[in-house]
Scaffold this active site. Structure first.
Site, PDB file in Angstrom:
ATOM      1  NE  ARG A 293     -30.176  12.399  37.746  1.00  0.00           N
ATOM      2  CZ  ARG A 293     -30.051  11.838  36.536  1.00  0.00           C
ATOM      3  NH1 ARG A 293     -29.328  12.429  35.603  1.00  0.00           N
ATOM      4  NH2 ARG A 293     -30.673  10.711  36.245  1.00  0.00           N
TER       5      ARG A 293
ATOM      6  CD  GLU B  99     -32.354  18.747  34.801  1.00  0.00           C
ATOM      7  OE1 GLU B  99     -33.086  17.877  34.294  1.00  0.00           O
ATOM      8  OE2 GLU B  99     -31.147  18.596  34.973  1.00  0.00           O
TER       9      GLU B  99
ATOM     10  CG  HIS C 169     -31.190  16.050  31.744  1.00  0.00           C
ATOM     11  ND1 HIS C 169     -31.516  15.972  33.074  1.00  0.00           N
ATOM     12  CD2 HIS C 169     -30.555  14.876  31.469  1.00  0.00           C
ATOM     13  CE1 HIS C 169     -31.105  14.812  33.575  1.00  0.00           C
ATOM     14  NE2 HIS C 169     -30.508  14.122  32.605  1.00  0.00           N
TER      15      HIS C 169
HETATM   16  C1  DGY Z   1     -29.816   9.268  33.007  1.00  0.00           C
HETATM   17  O1  DGY Z   1     -29.799   8.227  32.350  1.00  0.00           O
HETATM   18  O2  DGY Z   1     -29.677   9.281  34.230  1.00  0.00           O
HETATM   19  C2  DGY Z   1     -30.049  10.510  32.249  1.00  0.00           C
HETATM   20  O3  DGY Z   1     -29.768  11.631  32.986  1.00  0.00           O
HETATM   21  C3  DGY Z   1     -31.479  10.520  31.783  1.00  0.00           C
HETATM   22  O4  DGY Z   1     -31.559  11.282  30.673  1.00  0.00           O
END
Ligand code: DGY
Length: 319
Positions: free
Chosen positions: A238, A267, A285
């Site tokens: 993240r 983002e 992402h």
């Molecule tokens: C997740 O599964 O947490 C991913 O970041 C979503 O794309």
């Protein structure tokens, strides 16, 4: 009373097809996030919500949705949902672990290799007409094999990334709040260390932690300065785990050598200081974005929602 579900963004047909005809579906078939006000309005009277990480499901949203029984996130991460508030209201929250582990680990390695061997720069060089002759010192990168990989967060994805390092004959260090059992450490030839030791000793540092208050800006000026000047940082977890402003300074001033980033603090905004830097590889992402995995994530999310609406336990509730 027939059940009704809001699907707040686009889902593949394979997943939509699982929903029985007697369930009323309000489908926002778009990649645009609903505003908070629209989310609240459309959730009125709904029993279930199937959403992506772009839906912010906070206490206000939950408070305005008294019929809601389940929030089914199409992601393994769930920092977009106030899980504590949901629990207080007896709303089940589910996520999609396991189905995306290997695909996400593949992509963390894609970023690692791309940053180490300067693949994006090489591509630009080759296609821009700058390649005029064979050149001895062209686009030298750094070796990956035989180096030290530091894995921050040794859950499913962190371990899958570590497993791939066996094929590169790497030394693996990891840090986590919970130590892996001896069998896992043996199998992955991984050694538990504290974060500072990991940062000091690793050539590649890859982040696989949840975003929680304790991990926000875990990688910032102090921790970046601990890393080797030759090190590469990979973030497919993240964005806010990394202080982007500090990372820009680290990459510009040479505290570390490079980075591969799939996630960002705000983002889809990317810190403007990152954009001109050649020593960072950027992706929008997409770590879990293979066809099979995205279908598996969305079908699991639908199944989770349906299970709760049928009065059964969720398949993969958020722990
Ligand atoms: C997740 O599964 O947490 C991913 O970041 C979503 O794309």
């Amino acid at each position: 009373m027939p059940k009704s579900v809001l699907i707040s963004n686009v889902l593949p047909q394979d997943a939509l097809a699982l929903i029985p005809g007697d369930i009323h579906v309000d489908y926002h078939a778009s990649d645009d996030p609903l505003s908070k006000a629209d989310l609240i309005t459309r959730l009125r009277g709904k029993d279930g919500l199937i959403c992506h990480i772009i839906s912010g499901v906070d206490d206000d949203v939950l408070a305005a949705s008294p019929a809601l029984k389940v929030v089914s996130n199409v992601a393994v991460g769930f920092n977009n949902i106030d899980v504590a508030a949901a629990r207080r209201r007896s709303i089940v929250v589910t996520n999609t672990p396991d189905v995306l582990t290997e695909t996400t680990a593949d992509f963390a390695w894609t970023l690692l290799m791309a940053a180490a061997r300067r693949v994006v720069e090489a591509d630009h060089f080759a296609r821009s007409g700058q390649w005029k002759r064979w050149q001895w010192d062209l686009l030298w990168g750094v070796d990956v094999h035989g180096k030290t990989l530091g894995v921050v967060g040794f859950g499913r994805i962190g371990r899958a990334v570590a497993r791939r390092a066996l094929g590169f004959d790497m030394r693996v260090l990891y840090t986590d709040t919970v130590r892996a059992d001896a069998a896992a450490e043996r199998e992955l030839r991984a050694t538990a260390v504290d974060l500072d030791t990991l940062l000091r000793e690793s050539d590649f540092v890859t982040l696989h932690t949840l975003l929680i208050p304790e991990t926000r800006h875990l990688i910032g000026e102090r921790t970046l300065r601990l890393m080797k000047k030759t090190a590469v940082l990979v973030n497919a977890a993240r964005g806010p785990v990394v202080d982007e402003a500090a990372l820009v300074r680290a990459l510009t001033e040479g505290w570390i050598a490079g980075a591969g980033l799939d996630v960002f603090e705000e983002e889809p905004k990317i810190h403007p200081g990152l954009l001109p830097l050649r020593n960072v590889t950027l992706a929008p992402h997409i770590a879990s974005a293979s066809y099979d995995t995205r279908v598996a994530m969305s079908t699991l999310a639908v199944r989770n929602c349906l299970a709760v609406l049928e009065g059964k336990p969720a398949i993969t509730p958020v722990p």
